[in-house]
Design an enzyme around this catalytic site. Structure first.
Site, PDB file in Angstrom:
ATOM      1  N   HIS A  19     -26.268  16.021  75.030  1.00 31.75           N
ATOM      2  CA  HIS A  19     -26.348  16.846  74.224  1.00 31.75           C
ATOM      3  C   HIS A  19     -27.389  18.017  74.292  1.00 31.75           C
ATOM      4  O   HIS A  19     -27.040  18.778  73.068  1.00 31.75           O
ATOM      5  CB  HIS A  19     -26.823  15.489  73.073  1.00 31.75           C
ATOM      6  CG  HIS A  19     -25.638  14.304  72.557  1.00 31.75           C
ATOM      7  ND1 HIS A  19     -26.163  13.396  72.080  1.00 31.75           N
ATOM      8  CD2 HIS A  19     -24.940  15.059  71.835  1.00 31.75           C
ATOM      9  CE1 HIS A  19     -25.324  12.505  71.676  1.00 31.75           C
ATOM     10  NE2 HIS A  19     -24.459  13.466  71.673  1.00 31.75           N
ATOM     11  N   LYS A  43     -17.687   4.067  64.197  1.00 31.72           N
ATOM     12  CA  LYS A  43     -18.992   3.941  64.697  1.00 31.72           C
ATOM     13  C   LYS A  43     -20.524   2.582  64.702  1.00 31.72           C
ATOM     14  O   LYS A  43     -20.168   3.265  62.385  1.00 31.72           O
ATOM     15  CB  LYS A  43     -19.810   5.102  65.395  1.00 31.72           C
ATOM     16  CG  LYS A  43     -19.270   6.084  66.125  1.00 31.72           C
ATOM     17  CD  LYS A  43     -19.655   7.003  67.074  1.00 31.72           C
ATOM     18  CE  LYS A  43     -18.879   8.126  67.704  1.00 31.72           C
ATOM     19  NZ  LYS A  43     -20.030   9.135  67.912  1.00 31.72           N
ATOM     20  N   ARG A  93     -16.937  16.756  78.128  1.00 29.82           N
ATOM     21  CA  ARG A  93     -18.074  15.867  79.571  1.00 29.82           C
ATOM     22  C   ARG A  93     -15.938  15.645  80.624  1.00 29.82           C
ATOM     23  O   ARG A  93     -16.929  15.902  81.409  1.00 29.82           O
ATOM     24  CB  ARG A  93     -18.192  14.696  79.216  1.00 29.82           C
ATOM     25  CG  ARG A  93     -19.490  14.467  78.151  1.00 29.82           C
ATOM     26  CD  ARG A  93     -19.405  12.942  77.863  1.00 29.82           C
ATOM     27  NE  ARG A  93     -18.452  12.448  76.930  1.00 29.82           N
ATOM     28  CZ  ARG A  93     -18.947  11.642  75.874  1.00 29.82           C
ATOM     29  NH1 ARG A  93     -20.090  11.643  75.060  1.00 29.82           N
ATOM     30  NH2 ARG A  93     -18.259  10.787  75.496  1.00 29.82           N
ATOM     31  N   SER A 131     -23.906   8.581  74.368  1.00 31.15           N
ATOM     32  CA  SER A 131     -24.438   7.696  73.022  1.00 31.15           C
ATOM     33  C   SER A 131     -24.208   6.248  73.271  1.00 31.15           C
ATOM     34  O   SER A 131     -25.185   5.305  73.264  1.00 31.15           O
ATOM     35  CB  SER A 131     -24.265   8.172  72.392  1.00 31.15           C
ATOM     36  OG  SER A 131     -25.252   9.721  71.743  1.00 31.15           O
TER      37      SER A 131
END
Length: 168
Positions: A19, A43, A93, A131
């Protein structure tokens, strides 16, 4: 002169070195970067929105440029419009990210064609960091210092101690 504003949205639970890479690079593309800390119903956050905002503010304090950290709980395009953004900054990513991000960018374009989505490839050394995986590693007692800033590591470790490790 018009101020170019970009929005970098995410849950940042916790903020990672990946990030941070996108924030540093995204801040160079705009006059004002708004980091939007949001909830995500799919989440299960380790930290509250307020805790994540404090974490992000602390970690971006030394980055050059005008950076604001705000929370939002609405459609991204509504938030971006309220912030006066002309672009959404997203980090990629891997190929797996691209498919999801491509679909989201298309939907966002349909919602508001005045706001562009800009993709930044994560630094190669940071591409595996997520994360979700950082939390999982920490919950099983693994070392996360290669994935998050030092102060964030300490906060994650303290939270894991509070909620209890898995597999112990």
């Amino acid at each position: 002169m018009t101020t170019r504003t970009g929005v970098y949205p995410g849950t940042f639970d916790p903020i990672t070195l990946g990030h941070m890479d996108i924030i540093r690079r995204g801040a160079k593309l705009v006059d004002r970067l708004v980091i939007g800390v949001t909830t995500n119903p799919s989440k299960n956050p380790m930290f509250s929105v307020a805790e994540r905002m404090d974490m992000v503010r602390r970690e971006v304090a030394d980055i050059e440029g005008e950076i604001h950290v705000v929370s939002f709980d609405s459609l991204l395009m509504d938030f971006a419009e309220r912030e006066g953004a002309s672009m959404i900054v997203r980090g990629l990513r891997a190929v797996a990210d691209f498919e999801y991000e491509y679909q989201m960018a298309g939907m966002n374009q349909q919602l508001n064609g005045r706001i562009e989505t800009v993709f930044l490839m994560a630094d190669v050394s940071l591409q595996p960091i997520a994360s979700r995986l950082v939390k999982e590693i920490a919950l099983f007692g693994g070392e996360i210092r290669k994935f998050v800033p030092a102060t964030v590591r300490d906060e994650v470790v303290a939270r894991v101690e509070k909620i209890g490790r898995k597999g112990s």
